[in-house]
Design an enzyme around this catalytic site. Structure first.
Site, PDB file in Angstrom:
ATOM      1  N   LYS A 184      96.127  -3.603 -28.332  1.00 18.15           N
ATOM      2  CA  LYS A 184      97.469  -2.664 -28.076  1.00 18.15           C
ATOM      3  C   LYS A 184      96.583  -1.578 -28.547  1.00 18.15           C
ATOM      4  CE  LYS A 184     100.583  -1.258 -31.486  1.00 18.15           C
ATOM      5  NZ  LYS A 184     100.509  -0.150 -31.060  1.00 18.15           N
ATOM      6  N   GLU A 235      91.843  -1.531 -41.546  1.00 15.26           N
ATOM      7  CA  GLU A 235      90.525  -0.362 -41.500  1.00 15.26           C
ATOM      8  C   GLU A 235      91.969   0.772 -41.700  1.00 15.26           C
ATOM      9  OE1 GLU A 235      87.248   0.261 -41.907  1.00 15.26           O
ATOM     10  OE2 GLU A 235      86.220  -2.235 -41.535  1.00 15.26           O
ATOM     11  N   CYS A 281      89.388   9.238 -40.155  1.00 18.05           N
ATOM     12  CA  CYS A 281      89.965   7.996 -41.423  1.00 18.05           C
ATOM     13  C   CYS A 281      88.589   8.596 -42.956  1.00 18.05           C
ATOM     14  CB  CYS A 281      89.267   6.774 -41.290  1.00 18.05           C
ATOM     15  SG  CYS A 281      88.642   6.037 -40.361  1.00 18.05           S
ATOM     16  N   GLU A 300      96.629  12.113 -47.983  1.00 15.29           N
ATOM     17  CA  GLU A 300      95.749  12.219 -47.054  1.00 15.29           C
ATOM     18  C   GLU A 300      96.394  13.110 -45.846  1.00 15.29           C
ATOM     19  OE1 GLU A 300      95.522   8.812 -44.248  1.00 15.29           O
ATOM     20  OE2 GLU A 300      92.709   9.497 -43.442  1.00 15.29           O
TER      21      GLU A 300
END
Ligand code: NAD
Length: 469
Positions: free
Chosen positions: A168, A241, A275, A372
């Site tokens: 997905k 992750e 990331c 972040e």
């Protein structure tokens, strides 16, 4: 308008409901994609389960050959996929080309890694062998920042090790992935790789689905935690992750101008939406001002714009929510009285553009440093004592990557080893290879992708123990 379809059991399937895809460079919708129903997820899982019997019995070599044809098909269709990726994700044309060029190489390199059975004992007491079995059906959930390379990495690891897949994409960037499913439909046996897109419900339906044996999730820490809870319903294997807040520590023996481009692109590549991007830069006080200036010079010289415009190196933020979040962090940063050396504003044009921003004289305890941001804004923090820099770099719940920049690479490696992260680089950052494990420490993830370590996480360890005579 192009008509996109899910790939379920080797066939194209539409849905009753459709969702818009926005071009982040214009903030306007430009395409629609089908929103998979729960029944369609059930069909995809059932197809994957049926296909598992045959696919899991193939040898690694036979699966490698199928995957080689998959890589070839991606190469042949790259020219068609690249502009679609630019339009839905926003990244510059050259970056989209690089992503589509990397994907087939990733397939070939990951599927050339050998997974060997191991003999633990073979003597008069018996023979004990360690083998690895595929898990079954793997559900793969991916984010919007690098849609193809992230999806391909997980798909190949799952398929090569004998599993079948339901994948997905993010609802923000579903098109290139759906089109990839259409392209490879005739290449893999039906049901081996199912690709379905949908809205906010589809991810949770997958993580709680009793027919899925493992979830490989890539996305934010907050969602990762929900995935872990939901996946416990049938004790699915889980790889997470997640996000990062990577620190880079610059020692006082470097030439700031020489290392500035490497640091800049590790922070601002893909508009900071990586990331493992550098998100906090710790610079020794002796070279603090020249380092800040060298970065600000690059930030001011880089062309920001629509990925299709020539010379553009930084595109827009991918979506409105992310754009508003980064603008909020920018406003908060200004309120703290920090020095904005470059950027510091949105571009006055339609689309989600923010000028690359270098921030000096900022401290921990602010949103920019502690969160972040996932955007084109980099805080540069001053330190005088390396022990203090290491402590501050580690003072976070994130633990994805980190780096040390120095002329003394041995000392750099020793400092890097003290960073509480999954990958600690010296004189580079964001450097990945399919044969090297990657993943997060602390709340940046669970498990590792890539390499033999990642491949084995798509398999169950099995002991065959034969009694001695
Ligand atoms: P996100 O967590 O919002 O979404 C990721 C995916 O999860 C999407 O496909 C989304 O539809 C789906 N999802 C949303 N809610 C879900 C739920 N409750 N259950 C199951 N699935 C659900 O993340 P994002 O905003 O798309 O991506 C940005 C984040 O991803 C950043 O934090 C970034 O650092 C992280 N990321 C990590 C890596 C890595 O390898 N560590 C790589 C890329 C991005």
């Amino acid at each position: 308008m192009q008509n996109f379809t899910h790939t379920i059991d080797g066939r194209g399937e539409s849905s009753e409901a459709w969702l818009d895809v926005i071009n982040p460079a214009t903030a306007e919708p430009f395409a629609k994609f089908p929103d998979a129903s729960r029944a369609q997820l059930d069909q995809a899982v059932a197809a994957a389960r049926r296909a598992f019997a045959g696919w899991s019995r193939l040898s690694f070599q036979e699966r490698r050959e199928y995957l080689g044809r998959f890589a070839q098909a991606l190469r042949e269709h790259a020219e068609e996929l690249v502009p679609l990726l630019v339009r839905e994700q926003g990244k510059p044309l050259a970056d989209a080309k690089a992503e589509l060029a990397l994907a087939p190489r990733q397939i070939e390199r990951l599927s050339s890694i050998e997974i060997k059975n191991e003999i633990l004992r073979d003597d008069e007491h018996g023979r004990v062998e360690l083998r690895y079995r595929p898990l079954g059906v793997v559900g793969i959930i991916t984010p919007w920042n690098v849609p193809i390379v992230i999806a391909i990495g997980r798909i190949v690891q799952a398929l090569y090790t004998g599993n079948t897949v339901v994948q997905k994409p993010s609802p923000n960037t579903p098109l290139t992935t759906l089109r990839m499913g259409e392209i490879i439909r005739g290449i893999l046996p039906p049901g081996v790789l199912n690709i379905i897109a949908g809205g906010n419900d589809l991810g949770p339906w997958m993580t709680e689905h009793a027919g899925i044996d493992k979830i490989a999730f890539t996305g934010s820490v907050a969602t990762g935690k929900k995935v872990l809870v939901s996946a416990s319903s049938n004790l699915k294997r889980v790889t997470l992750e997640l996000g990062g807040n990577d620190a880079a520590i610059v020692l006082d023996d470097v030439d700031p101008k020489a290392i500035a481009p490497g640091i800049f692109w590790a922070a601002f590549g893909n508009c900071g939406q990586v990331c493992m991007a550098i998100k906090r830069l710790y610079v020794h006080e002796r070279i603090y001002e020249p380092m800040c200036q060298a970065l600000a010079d690059i930030a001011r010289s880089v062309k920001v714009g629509d990925g299709f415009e020539p010379e553009v190196k930084i595109g827009p933020l991918q979506n409105k929510m992310q754009y508003e979040r980064v603008l909020g962090i920018l406003e908060d940063t200004k309120r703290q009285g920090a020095r904005i050396l470059a950027g510091g504003h949105a571009l006055s044009r339609p689309g989600y553009f923010i000028a690359p921003t270098i921030v000096a004289d900022i401290k921990e305890g602010t949103r920019l440093v502690d969160e972040e941001p996932f955007g084109p804004i980099l805080p540069v923090l001053r330190y005088s004592d390396i022990e203090d820099a290491i402590r501050r770099a580690n003072d976070t719940r994130y633990g994805l990557g980190g780096s040390v920049w120095t002329k003394d690479t041995d000392r750099g490696a020793e400092i890097a080893a003290r960073l509480e992260v999954g990958t600690a680089w010296v004189n580079q950052h964001c450097h990945l290879e399919p044969t090297v494990p990657f993943g997060g420490a602390k709340e940046s993830g669970l498990g590792r992708e890539y390499s033999v370590v990642g491949l084995k996480s798509y398999m169950e360890t099995q002991v065959i123990s034969v009694a001695g005579s």
